[in-house]
Design an enzyme around this catalytic site. Structure first.
Site: not given
Ligand code: ADP
Ligand code: F6P
Length: 354
Positions: A14, A25-26, A75, A106-107, A128-130, A132, A165, A173-174, A188-189
């Protein structure tokens, strides 16, 4: 120590506001040291297909202020297969890429650790905006997303006040309530619903009724998407039926993932991106760049990934086998800090918002 001639930078998963500032920067740090930089487009998809172009210092001009990612994101399930990985390695060899800075969640880091194991050293930067990624206090994009939420809720509040209202607002936020908890305080929710803490419709309605009796005209209820997509629209109907306050529902969704990064995200992205390039070039790979007590540090990617699983309660058999007792204790301590931070935000919101 490995010497670097050419490194790559990619954005994956995402998108998040600040990714451009981090990639800039990189590139600037590496180019300054005489290292060539290749922009890898569309994340791991571009690494497989060879969608790669050289980046000069001017190619990253005028992007520190822009949302999205000029490198595009994707992805890429194919990358998880042995064939996809082999193609990615072949591309690195073909383009002479000696190392990669991978910006994502993390993916993306799982992919980066696999690449490192196959001989292409990688450093991950948490975007990531989350917010997490448990190993860092802040992720790139989180601050911008929260500011966007607050700006929108301020507008919703105006119209709620005019019409007496309530507005139930679902924010992204997944599985992580960080965006919801902080924006609930800042806007102020009246109530906030996140997957990390118990919630019930009755007490939310009771609070709204009590507020109404005190003459309050506008009510904002923030719901984190992690509690399930049916919850927030149903809650809006329940509130209207139980309290008599006309209630609207708004799902902010991807709106909060776009837009120009805030100052905080630009600074964090610049610090993390510069640190990532330096870390890679000094030969420290398979790490993720983290913010700890305001300082930028590197943590082992596998440590960060397992820490996340421990926090989310998704540990698999054998996950902890490679870690020392000391590491495991450190993980537990980090999780306690994260939980305490969220609990504090939740408690403050409940205390001061009626
Ligand atoms: P994010 O990086 O935001 O968590 P994703 O979970 O979609 O987003 O992961 C991004 C990309 O990283 C995936 O499309 C895939 O190419 C790679 N990836 C995710 N999980 C794995 C994994 N277990 N092993 C190797 N590559 C992965
Ligand atoms: O991880 C960031 C995020 O925007 C989450 O908050 C949301 O659940 C998800 O990605 C949405 O993913 P996509 O862009 O694939 O709809």
């Amino acid at each position: 120590m490995k010497t670097f001639k050419r490194i790559g930078v990619l954005t994956s998963g995402g998108d998040a506001p600040g990714m451009n500032a981090a990639a800039r920067a990189v590139a600037r740090v590496a180019l300054e040291r005489g290292i060539e930089v290749m922009g890898i487009y569309r994340g791991y998809s571009g690494l497989i297909s060879g969608d790669i172009k050289p980046l000069g210092p001017r190619d990253v001009s005028n992007i520190i202020n822009r949302g999205g990612t000029f490198l595009y994101s994707d992805r890429c399930p194919e990358f998880k297969t042995p064939e996809g990985m082999q193609q990615a390695i072949d591309t690195c060899h073909r383009f002479g890429i000696d190392g990669i800075v991978a910006l994502g969640g993390d993916g993306t880091f799982r992919g980066a650790t696999d690449l490192t194991a196959h001989g292409i050293p990688c450093v991950g930067v948490p975007c990531t905006i989350d917010n997490d990624i448990t190993s860092t206090e802040n992720t790139i994009g989180f601050d911008t997303a929260m500011n966007t939420v607050v700006e929108i809720i301020d507008k919703l509040r105006d119209t709620c006040e005019s019409h007496a209202r309530c507005n139930v607002v679902e924010v992204m936020g997944r599985g992580a309530g960080d965006i919801a908890l902080k924006t609930a305080i800042a806007s102020g929710a009246t109530a906030v619903v996140v997957p990390e803490f118990p919630y019930d419709d009755k007490s939310i309605c009771k609070k709204i009724k009590a507020g109404k009796e005190l003459g309050k005209r506008n009510f904002i209820v923030i719901v984190s998407e992690g509690v399930g997509s049916d919850y927030a629209p149903t809650l809006a109907k329940t509130i209207q039926a139980e309290t008599g306050v006309e209630t609207k529902f708004a799902r902010l969704a991807h709106i909060v993932r776009g837009g120009n990064p805030t100052l905080a995200d630009r600074v964090l992205a610049s610090r993390m991106g510069a640190f990532a390039a330096e870390e890679l070039l000094r030969g420290n790979s398979n790490v993720v760049v983290c913010e700890v007590n305001g300082k930028i540090v590197a943590k082992d990617i596998n440590y960060a990934l397992i820490l996340d699983r421990m926090y989310k309660g998704t540990l698999k058999d054998g996950d902890l086998d490679k870690f020392s007792a000391e590491d495991i204790e450190r993980m537990k301590a980090e999780i306690e800090v994260k939980k305490a931070t969220l609990l504090d935000l939740f408690a403050v919101g409940n205390k001061i918002n009626i």
